[in-house]
Design a protein around this motif. Sequence first.
Motif, mmCIF file in Angstrom:
data_model
loop_
_atom_site.group_PDB
_atom_site.id
_atom_site.type_symbol
_atom_site.label_atom_id
_atom_site.label_comp_id
_atom_site.label_asym_id
_atom_site.label_seq_id
_atom_site.Cartn_x
_atom_site.Cartn_y
_atom_site.Cartn_z
ATOM 1 N N ARG A 157 -35.527 74.760 24.433
ATOM 2 C CA ARG A 157 -35.372 73.657 25.361
ATOM 3 C C ARG A 157 -34.045 72.953 25.105
ATOM 4 N N SER A 158 -33.546 72.285 26.103
ATOM 5 C CA SER A 158 -32.291 71.561 25.941
ATOM 6 C C SER A 158 -32.506 70.391 24.981
ATOM 7 N N PRO A 159 -31.426 69.914 24.328
ATOM 8 C CA PRO A 159 -31.561 68.739 23.457
ATOM 9 C C PRO A 159 -32.163 67.533 24.169
ATOM 10 N N GLU A 169 -33.861 39.500 35.598
ATOM 11 C CA GLU A 169 -34.113 40.556 36.559
ATOM 12 C C GLU A 169 -35.102 41.574 36.000
ATOM 13 N N PRO A 170 -35.972 42.148 36.854
ATOM 14 C CA PRO A 170 -36.883 43.193 36.385
ATOM 15 C C PRO A 170 -36.102 44.441 36.002
ATOM 16 N N PRO A 171 -36.612 45.248 35.078
ATOM 17 C CA PRO A 171 -35.881 46.455 34.665
ATOM 18 C C PRO A 171 -35.791 47.458 35.805
ATOM 19 N N LEU A 172 -34.752 48.267 35.754
ATOM 20 C CA LEU A 172 -34.616 49.335 36.729
ATOM 21 C C LEU A 172 -35.539 50.499 36.371
ATOM 22 N N LYS A 173 -36.076 51.124 37.388
ATOM 23 C CA LYS A 173 -36.881 52.321 37.225
ATOM 24 C C LYS A 173 -35.934 53.516 37.340
ATOM 25 N N LEU A 174 -35.853 54.339 36.272
ATOM 26 C CA LEU A 174 -34.792 55.330 36.156
ATOM 27 C C LEU A 174 -35.309 56.755 36.034
ATOM 28 N N LEU A 175 -34.559 57.681 36.617
ATOM 29 C CA LEU A 175 -34.640 59.106 36.301
ATOM 30 C C LEU A 175 -33.361 59.435 35.539
ATOM 31 N N PHE A 176 -33.482 59.905 34.292
ATOM 32 C CA PHE A 176 -32.302 60.259 33.513
ATOM 33 C C PHE A 176 -32.046 61.751 33.663
ATOM 34 N N ALA A 177 -30.808 62.110 34.002
ATOM 35 C CA ALA A 177 -30.420 63.511 34.148
ATOM 36 C C ALA A 177 -29.382 63.875 33.094
ATOM 37 N N GLY A 178 -29.684 64.857 32.270
ATOM 38 C CA GLY A 178 -28.756 65.303 31.234
ATOM 39 C C GLY A 178 -29.297 66.545 30.563
ATOM 40 N N THR A 179 -28.429 67.253 29.848
ATOM 41 C CA THR A 179 -28.865 68.506 29.225
ATOM 42 C C THR A 179 -28.425 68.655 27.773
ATOM 43 N N PRO A 180 -27.115 68.613 27.427
ATOM 44 C CA PRO A 180 -26.700 68.938 26.057
ATOM 45 C C PRO A 180 -26.829 67.757 25.102
ATOM 46 N N ALA A 181 -26.514 68.026 23.834
ATOM 47 C CA ALA A 181 -26.633 67.006 22.785
ATOM 48 C C ALA A 181 -25.823 65.736 23.070
ATOM 49 N N PRO A 182 -24.596 65.808 23.638
ATOM 50 C CA PRO A 182 -23.860 64.567 23.897
ATOM 51 C C PRO A 182 -24.551 63.626 24.888
ATOM 52 N N ALA A 183 -25.559 64.106 25.610
ATOM 53 C CA ALA A 183 -26.296 63.226 26.525
ATOM 54 C C ALA A 183 -27.413 62.464 25.827
ATOM 55 N N VAL A 184 -27.811 62.903 24.646
ATOM 56 C CA VAL A 184 -28.957 62.291 23.962
ATOM 57 C C VAL A 184 -28.698 60.831 23.576
ATOM 58 N N PRO A 185 -27.503 60.453 23.056
ATOM 59 C CA PRO A 185 -27.296 59.034 22.760
ATOM 60 C C PRO A 185 -27.496 58.132 23.980
#
Length: 325
Positions: A61-63, A14-30
């Motif tokens: 800026r946010s992590p 399957e082709p990869p999904l085109k994504l918008l990632f939404a997150g702010t703090p350090a726990p979202a970085v992984p």
Amino acid sequence: MGRNGRLDAARGGEPPLKLLFAGTPAPAVPSLDALLASGHDVVAVLTRPDARSGRGRTVSRSPVAERADEAGIPVLQPRSPREPEFLEQLADLAVDCAPVVAYGALVPRAALDLPRHGWVNLHFSLLPAWRGAAPVQHALMAGDEVTGASTFLLEAGLDTGPVFGTLTEEIRPRDTAGDLLDRLAVSGAGLLVATLDGIEAEALEPQPQPADGISLAPKVETADARIDWGLPAYVVDRRIRGVTPAPGAWTTWRGERLRVAPVELVADGPSLTPGEVLVHAGSVLVGAGNGAVRLTQVQPAGKKMLPAADWARGARPAAGEKVGE
């Protein structure tokens, strides 16, 4: 569901999904890192606006924004995702899906409807337990022995959407909220990627949350982190761990705030009234409603965290003197 929370869905051809990632703090970085390494196409990042912090009120800026900058990914920072300009940007991006990890703002229906696969939220609890902003903190403060993470389809209600997958995580006896969140951030990143792989392969159908077992986890404010020394010692212990490192447990001493690091339970200790301080055999003990705890480190107002014994040598608690008054 596969081992270690992975979903049994292969990407295949399957082709990869085109994504918008939404997150702010350090726990979202992984999760952002895992998505960047997954083969899916993260075309932009949505995060909260830059904010002033610290004594110098410097803009930071946010992590997640900093990580996106490093990766060369465009960063969107609307004051609110309801802004018409952001909705236009989202429509122009034409993403397949928007994975979310602790973004920090409610996403309006107008935005939820734009990606063809919707918005997929990674939440750090076993839904429907601990819906809300602080699931890890509340799980610890409640004395839960097991928690986990869930991926679910975001909808207008508070963490009410149907669930794609879950993983479990044992809460260790000395875990703080920071310890537990660090582990869940890493394992949850794998769950999020596996969920998107399953969506891409059309091999995953979200299931409604059970009607039973719902609990709420509102944001923990500074006032909520004040220690109630009238509670049993074991409750004082887990409540302090539940608000460490943020917002941080605190009490008062001679009219000033005293921050308190995680404590140790005392077995067969001296009988103390709630809040009573006793320096005994090199330890600083404080009475609770039932039992006592040993202070490990404290932070007086305007000073750095230091060993409790060092603090007591300078403070010289009088017989019967109490914290929290």
